[in-house]
Design an enzyme around this catalytic site. Sequence first.
Site, PDB file in Angstrom:
ATOM      1  CB  SER A  34      -0.878  -0.020   1.256  1.00 42.60           C
ATOM      2  OG  SER A  34      -1.443   1.242   1.494  1.00 42.60           O
ATOM      3  CE1 TYR A  42      -6.525   4.763  -1.149  1.00 48.74           C
ATOM      4  CE2 TYR A  42      -4.628   4.581   0.290  1.00 48.74           C
ATOM      5  CZ  TYR A  42      -5.915   4.219  -0.047  1.00 48.74           C
ATOM      6  OH  TYR A  42      -6.593   3.325   0.739  1.00 48.74           O
ATOM      7  CG  HIS A  64     -11.581   0.707   0.957  1.00 47.33           C
ATOM      8  ND1 HIS A  64     -10.735   1.216   0.005  1.00 47.33           N
ATOM      9  CD2 HIS A  64     -10.896   0.789   2.122  1.00 47.33           C
ATOM     10  CE1 HIS A  64      -9.605   1.601   0.564  1.00 47.33           C
ATOM     11  NE2 HIS A  64      -9.673   1.348   1.852  1.00 47.33           N
ATOM     12  CB  THR A  88      -7.406   2.644  -3.997  1.00 48.45           C
ATOM     13  OG1 THR A  88      -6.606   1.486  -3.815  1.00 48.45           O
ATOM     14  CG2 THR A  88      -8.665   2.508  -3.155  1.00 48.45           C
ATOM     15  CE  LYS A 136      -8.202  -2.762  -2.803  1.00 48.20           C
ATOM     16  NZ  LYS A 136      -8.638  -1.801  -1.797  1.00 48.20           N
TER      17      LYS A 136
END
Length: 301
Positions: free
Chosen positions: A24, A47, A193, A73, A169
């Site tokens: 992540s 992100y 999520h 995401t 995502k």
Amino acid sequence: MFHHDGERAVAAAAAKYGTMFGVSSLGTTSLEEARRISSGPQVYQFYFHKDRGLNREMMARAKQAGVEAMMLTVDSITGGNRERDKRTGFAIPFRLNVAGVSQFAIKPAWAFNYFRGGPFRLPQLENHVDMGRGAMSISHYFTEMLDPSLDWDDVAAMVREWGGQFCLKGVMSAADAQRAAEIGCTGVVVSNHGGRQLDGSRSAFDQLAEVVDAAGDRLDVLMDGGVQRGTHVLKALSLGAKAVGVGRYYLFPLAAAGQAGVELALELMRHELERDMRLMGCASIAQLRPGNLRFRARTPG
Ligand SMILES: Cc1cc2nc3c(=O)[nH]c(=O)nc-3n(C[C@H](O)[C@H](O)[C@H](O)COP(=O)(O)O)c2cc1C
């Protein structure tokens, strides 16, 4: 925060079981280190930040590290209303408050390892989030650093710049999956999520079949959310998913027992998959088809 070995433990367990591992943007282990530990295919979860320089820098770093697939995401351009986080005062790194002290006290081994582990770091965001300046809530990160104006043109530009496997995502509709294919994405993850963002959102399982239909052979469709059993994986694959992702299924064993916990979770999942496929009379993944499932008739009205 789950375990002092963090993603290192997860990467090692994933490598041992030949499964894909995702790092992540908010990970506490650098993607380069995770890469060194896990030789298997690696996904980088990204992100989209207001700071376009940071976005470019992160992509260049991921390329350099040999990441196979970029995963953007799109369901978290603003923070969900996480009431429990507000109640407990949850922040990264942990802040010591009354509730926190009692939690630390009942988990002394965890607390000892956490405080022994050195300063808290977010290596993917180094030079951009100053942890020395105190704790940051997740909602603060989402609100202050992420760009809520993210649109299809931004994603298309990222897809071009990345030039490889690119996955969205948080796609929950056929229309969005089609659009993703049109702008050159190679995959989507059907996901809400883990139910942590939009209250009342449908589940990924509910949306999977229509996204698979819309994707045809243009996109690999993955899904996550609530996968905790071999039968869950078999249902998702039967509906046309190429793979499933798990979050809490490995995070809780990680908290309890580190790498050994994650390995046990993967071992159990593998056994369940194999046993359940035998019981279904399926000799290969290719035999997992919608016909294996019985759908409940829709209630009229
Ligand atoms: C503690 C925790 C942290 C997460 N952090 C991220 C993240 O940084 N980026 C992201 O795209 N998803 C994140 N997720 C969501 C997961 O990627 C995934 O969509 C979700 O956990 C799937 O549901 P499951 O936990 O039921 O398997 C997080 C989930 C949890 C539980």
